[in-house]
Design a protein around this motif. Structure first.
Motif, PDB file in Angstrom:
ATOM      1  N   ASP A 147       0.676  13.400  -4.969  1.00  0.00           N
ATOM      2  CA  ASP A 147       0.082  14.702  -5.425  1.00  0.00           C
ATOM      3  C   ASP A 147      -0.286  15.532  -4.260  1.00  0.00           C
ATOM      4  O   ASP A 147      -0.199  16.670  -4.135  1.00  0.00           O
ATOM      5  N   ALA A 148      -0.914  14.891  -3.269  1.00  0.00           N
ATOM      6  CA  ALA A 148      -1.532  15.615  -2.124  1.00  0.00           C
ATOM      7  C   ALA A 148      -0.320  16.221  -1.199  1.00  0.00           C
ATOM      8  O   ALA A 148      -0.192  17.165  -0.865  1.00  0.00           O
ATOM      9  N   VAL A 149       0.593  15.261  -1.384  1.00  0.00           N
ATOM     10  CA  VAL A 149       1.984  15.565  -0.624  1.00  0.00           C
ATOM     11  C   VAL A 149       2.680  16.645  -1.132  1.00  0.00           C
ATOM     12  O   VAL A 149       3.136  17.739  -0.533  1.00  0.00           O
ATOM     13  N   THR A 150       2.511  16.830  -2.853  1.00  0.00           N
ATOM     14  CA  THR A 150       3.123  17.897  -3.269  1.00  0.00           C
ATOM     15  C   THR A 150       2.375  19.295  -3.041  1.00  0.00           C
ATOM     16  O   THR A 150       3.052  20.283  -3.054  1.00  0.00           O
ATOM     17  N   ALA A 151       1.067  19.086  -3.162  1.00  0.00           N
ATOM     18  CA  ALA A 151       0.288  20.255  -2.663  1.00  0.00           C
ATOM     19  C   ALA A 151       0.569  20.852  -1.171  1.00  0.00           C
ATOM     20  O   ALA A 151       0.708  21.979  -1.112  1.00  0.00           O
ATOM     21  N   LEU A 152       0.542  19.927  -0.425  1.00  0.00           N
ATOM     22  CA  LEU A 152       0.734  20.227   0.940  1.00  0.00           C
ATOM     23  C   LEU A 152       2.181  20.670   1.304  1.00  0.00           C
ATOM     24  O   LEU A 152       2.395  21.970   1.752  1.00  0.00           O
ATOM     25  N   SER A 153       3.179  19.771   1.346  1.00  0.00           N
ATOM     26  CA  SER A 153       4.559  20.229   1.866  1.00  0.00           C
ATOM     27  C   SER A 153       5.399  20.746   0.623  1.00  0.00           C
ATOM     28  O   SER A 153       6.388  21.364   0.938  1.00  0.00           O
ATOM     29  N   GLY A 154       5.224  20.561  -0.638  1.00  0.00           N
ATOM     30  CA  GLY A 154       5.724  21.041  -1.654  1.00  0.00           C
ATOM     31  C   GLY A 154       5.423  22.413  -1.897  1.00  0.00           C
ATOM     32  O   GLY A 154       6.041  23.437  -2.155  1.00  0.00           O
ATOM     33  N   SER A 155       4.257  22.835  -2.052  1.00  0.00           N
ATOM     34  CA  SER A 155       3.813  24.226  -2.132  1.00  0.00           C
ATOM     35  C   SER A 155       3.300  24.811  -0.852  1.00  0.00           C
ATOM     36  O   SER A 155       3.522  26.189  -0.917  1.00  0.00           O
TER      37      SER A 155
END
Length: 281
Positions: free
Chosen positions: A175-183
């Motif tokens: 979820d943290a990866v999604t927020a950082l590199s995904g978004s």
């Protein structure tokens, strides 16, 4: 084309939207796939036409036809659609389900929930790419089930490493990866847009402002990557006492730009968790 990266097999997409198209274009650009190795399905006629035009791959309306045709299945539908799509495939796909390698790129949905949709054992990975994979400058983070075999990680690396940076992370970090590199790309585009508008406001023509802002962001990222210096060190190298840079940075700090970015990433993490919760209702 780099034929050294070529993948032997076919990749199918369940869902042919923006992220699926970006992945397919990146694999074509990186020489990983050829158009005849790509197939997809989508309920939207507009999405099907766009996918086929940009990739040369065939795009169908029937999800099960994609499962039949491909070796690796990328499930690229929105989190809210995952339950219906995977339930249908798990129920009707028969023995084909266990013979395919499954990749979910849906935000927020953990591996154990994905596995629960399938009646038997399947090979599966959860991957969070970002849209920069389209130009082979993306970030792709992935996690695997506890019982995954080394060849599963090797397959994910073979597909996603040519698209930029590919890293394996703990499931708890997704979820943290999604927020950082995904978004994150959208946040960077906001910065670029703001820099362009600022330059226009102080008198530069928009075309010149766009050229300089984009290259400034690109150059700063390249400098950070190549030197591996801490961003604070690189920032200090640009910031002379009493100069123009510190004057600008002072205003940004007064207006809590740093805190706004931190809050933005935190909000994206919360939203990823909310998306998963919504799939259970």
């Amino acid at each position: 084309m780099n034929t050294q990266n070529k993948f032997q097999g076919k990749v199918g997409f369940i869902g042919a939207g923006q992220m699926a198209t970006a992945l397919a274009c990146g694999w074509l650009r990186g020489g990983v796939l050829q158009p005849d190795q790509i197939t997809a399905s989508d309920v939207s006629a507009e999405a099907r036409v766009r996918f086929s035009q940009l990739t040369g791959g065939e795009c169908k309306t029937n999800n099960l036809e994609v499962v039949e045709a491909a070796d690796v299945i990328v499930v690229a539908v929105k989190p809210a659609q995952m339950t219906a799509v995977l339930t249908q495939i798990g129920t009707l796909g028969g023995s084909l389900v266990g013979e395919r390698f499954w990749i979910s790129i849906a935000a927020g949905i953990p591996i154990d929930s994905l596995l629960a949709f399938f009646p038997g054992e399947v090979r599966l990975a959860r991957v969070m790419p970002n849209t920069s994979v389209k130009v082979c400058q993306g970030v792709c983070a992935y996690s695997l089930p506890p019982k995954a075999k080394p060849e599963d990680a090797a397959l994910v690396q073979a597909l996603f490493a040519p698209l930029g940076v590919c890293v394996r992370v703990e499931e708890s970090q997704m979820d943290a990866v999604t927020a950082l590199s995904g978004s994150g790309p959208a946040m960077v585009y906001l910065v670029i847009e703001a820099l362009i508008d600022a330059a226009v406001a102080v008198g530069l023509p928009r075309s010149l402002a766009e050229l300089l802002a984009i290259q400034t962001v690109r150059g700063a990222a390249e400098m950070a990557q190549e030197t591996r210096e801490h961003p604070a060190v690189l920032k200090s190298q640009v910031t002379s006492p009493g100069g123009t840079t510190i004057a600008g940075l002072k205003v940004l700090e007064e207006r809590a730009v740093r805190a706004a970015f931190i809050a933005g990433v935190e909000a994206a993490v919360r939203r990823a968790k909310e998306l998963f919760a919504a799939t259970k209702n």
